[in-house]
Design a protein around this motif. Structure first.
Motif: not given
Ligand SMILES: [Fe+2]
Length: 305
Positions: A7-9, A63-65, A96-101, A104-106, A114-116
């Protein structure tokens, strides 16, 4: 549990104002929101709050995707799976990231951040607002390509998350894979893994409408005085059958604008196999000027542990 899409990076940039001028004013990314240290951008056909975050940082960096999962409970299921495997996890709170619920980061097996997530604020698609399109007209985030010392392990990791192998290249010495393309959607790939001794990012890629639009990207950046940012292309990859152009942003992040990759109607279709020699001869580049040495330089990836 199933993944829905990549979805995003989030990329690190040295100068946010310079990045805004490049990404929004020249390339035509749509701005959803702006914070002191972050820009939230999307392509014209995106319906999520953002598909690209630019964050003030020391230099170019992945930084993450983020992968969207198919239902909220999937995040807890993934947490349990990773904890059973002894892999560290970190929760990111909602907004914490605008717009995102909550998310989970791993780190995946290859060391990439990676984020889910499940929930992402919806925004209006500009797909049928052609009068508002500008610059390169990025449509949506198509895929992320990563360098890894462990291509085979990465393939196993992502297959366990429901991805399918669409193409792969034998390692030069015949031990496992040199590169692999995996897909969750019907795109030729949502993620690509390429061998390198250290983990890193190769590029993030945005879909554009067609082959002519790939060439138009070159005109856009050249007319804006940014011709030097073109690193490789326009050309065609025979692997994934895609038209491409690669740019380096003002901080050094590598972006691809991409089109005409094939669609996969059968999720169980057998993968396309390349020998290392065939891939080197024509898989990476069917036609066009050869890639410069800089194209193989990894972009750093962030560690949150
Ligand atoms: Fe994110």
């Amino acid at each position: 549990m199933s993944l829905v899409k990549i979805g995003h990076a989030e990329l690190g940039v040295r100068d946010l104002d310079e990045a805004a001028a490049f990404y929004i004013d020249v390339l035509g990314f749509v701005e959803t929101a702006r914070e002191a240290d972050r820009l939230y951008l999307r392509g014209v056909s995106d319906t999520d709050h953002h598909s690209l975050i630019l964050t003030r940082a020391e230099g170019p960096e992945l930084i993450h995707f983020g992968w969207r999962v198919d239902r909220p409970e999937a995040l807890r299921e993934l947490e349990q799976r990773f904890r059973r495997q002894g892999r560290p996890v970190r929760w990111v709170s909602a907004s914490e990231e605008q717009g995102q619920g909550e998310a989970l980061r791993v780190h995946d097996l290859c060391g990439h951040p990676v984020e889910f997530y499940y929930s992402m604020e919806r925004v209006e698609s500009l797909a049928r607002k052609a009068h508002l399109w500008r610059g390169a007209v990025p449509q949506w985030l198509d895929h992320v390509a990563l360098f890894t010392p462990h291509v085979d392990a990465g393939v196993t990791y992502y297959q366990a998350l429901g991805l399918h192998l669409s193409e792969y290249v034998d390692a030069e010495d015949g031990s496992g894979m040199f590169a692999a393309w995996l897909h969750r959607t019907s795109s030729s790939h949502d993620i690509a893994l390429v061998h390198k001794p250290q983990p890193g990012m190769q590029h993030v890629s945005f879909w554009v409408a067609n082959a002519l639009q790939v060439v138009h990207v070159a005109d856009v950046v050249a007319d804006a005085g940014w011709a030097a940012c073109i690193e490789f292309g326009p050309g065609r990859h025979k692997a994934t059958n895609s038209m491409f152009i690669y740019l380096r942003d003002p901080s050094g992040n590598r972006l691809e604008f991409y089109s005409e990759g094939y669609w996969i109607p059968d999720m169980d279709a057998p993968p396309i196999h390349w020998t290392f020699e065939d891939y080197k001869r024509e898989g990476r580049l069917s036609w066009g000027e050869r890639a410069p040495a800089s194209f193989f330089e990894p972009i750093p990836v962030r560690s949150w542990t």
